[in-house]
Design an enzyme around this catalytic site. Structure first.
Site, mmCIF file in Angstrom:
data_model
loop_
_atom_site.group_PDB
_atom_site.id
_atom_site.type_symbol
_atom_site.label_atom_id
_atom_site.label_comp_id
_atom_site.label_asym_id
_atom_site.label_seq_id
_atom_site.Cartn_x
_atom_site.Cartn_y
_atom_site.Cartn_z
ATOM 1 N NE ARG A 51 11.202 -20.128 25.219
ATOM 2 C CZ ARG A 51 10.382 -20.600 26.144
ATOM 3 N NH1 ARG A 51 9.962 -19.815 27.098
ATOM 4 N NH2 ARG A 51 10.013 -21.862 26.122
ATOM 5 N NE ARG A 60 12.785 -23.019 28.491
ATOM 6 C CZ ARG A 60 12.052 -23.939 29.073
ATOM 7 N NH1 ARG A 60 11.364 -23.655 30.124
ATOM 8 N NH2 ARG A 60 11.991 -25.161 28.633
ATOM 9 C CG ASP A 63 9.731 -20.566 30.724
ATOM 10 O OD1 ASP A 63 8.742 -20.258 30.024
ATOM 11 O OD2 ASP A 63 9.745 -21.542 31.483
ATOM 12 C CG ASP A 65 6.078 -20.493 33.066
ATOM 13 O OD1 ASP A 65 5.756 -20.512 31.873
ATOM 14 O OD2 ASP A 65 6.995 -21.174 33.546
#
Length: 132
Positions: A51, A60, A63, A65
């Site tokens: 990334r 991307r 990712d 989170d």
């Protein structure tokens, strides 16, 4: 309890007019780390997977989170928990609803299922089952 969407294994597919299809998954994890330490580990994992952060909402490789961390509310310059956009993102709520529909958002005081029912996002989310 920690709920983390957007992990590399596929549970849900998000289709966007701006980007190609993304795969999202919600996980419940147990960790000895606090939220900032965990996020640092996740950012390091993203970097190891290739990334490169160039634009905020651009394409991307990966990712990862943190949507929620127990019932904690974290407000740092680089980390906000609960995730500030979770209530507006069907692609995050749909897989989270599958594993924790009764989890109560610590700020909005609504369950994941209620947030999904009230989500303004109309993006189609499709479940994909991968055998193997």
């Amino acid at each position: 309890m920690l709920l983390a969407p957007n992990f590399p294994a596929a549970a849900e597919q998000r289709i966007s007019l701006i980007q190609s299809a993304d795969f999202n998954q919600a996980l419940i994890l147990e960790t000895p780390l606090d939220a900032p330490a965990l996020m640092r580990q996740l950012l390091e994992t993203e970097e190891q997977m290739g990334r490169i952060r160039t634009e905020r909402y651009g394409s991307r490789t990966i990712d990862i989170d943190i949507l929620f961390f127990n019932e904690d509310v974290v407000r740092l310059s680089w980390l906000t928990i609960p995730h500030p956009e979770v209530a507006n993102r069907r692609f995050a709520l749909v897989p989270t609803d599958e594993i924790a529909p009764d989890y109560v958002h610590p700020v909005l005081r609504k369950t994941i299922h209620e947030l999904l029912d009230q989500c303004p996002d109309t993006l189609e989310v499709k479940k994909i089952i991968i055998n193997g």
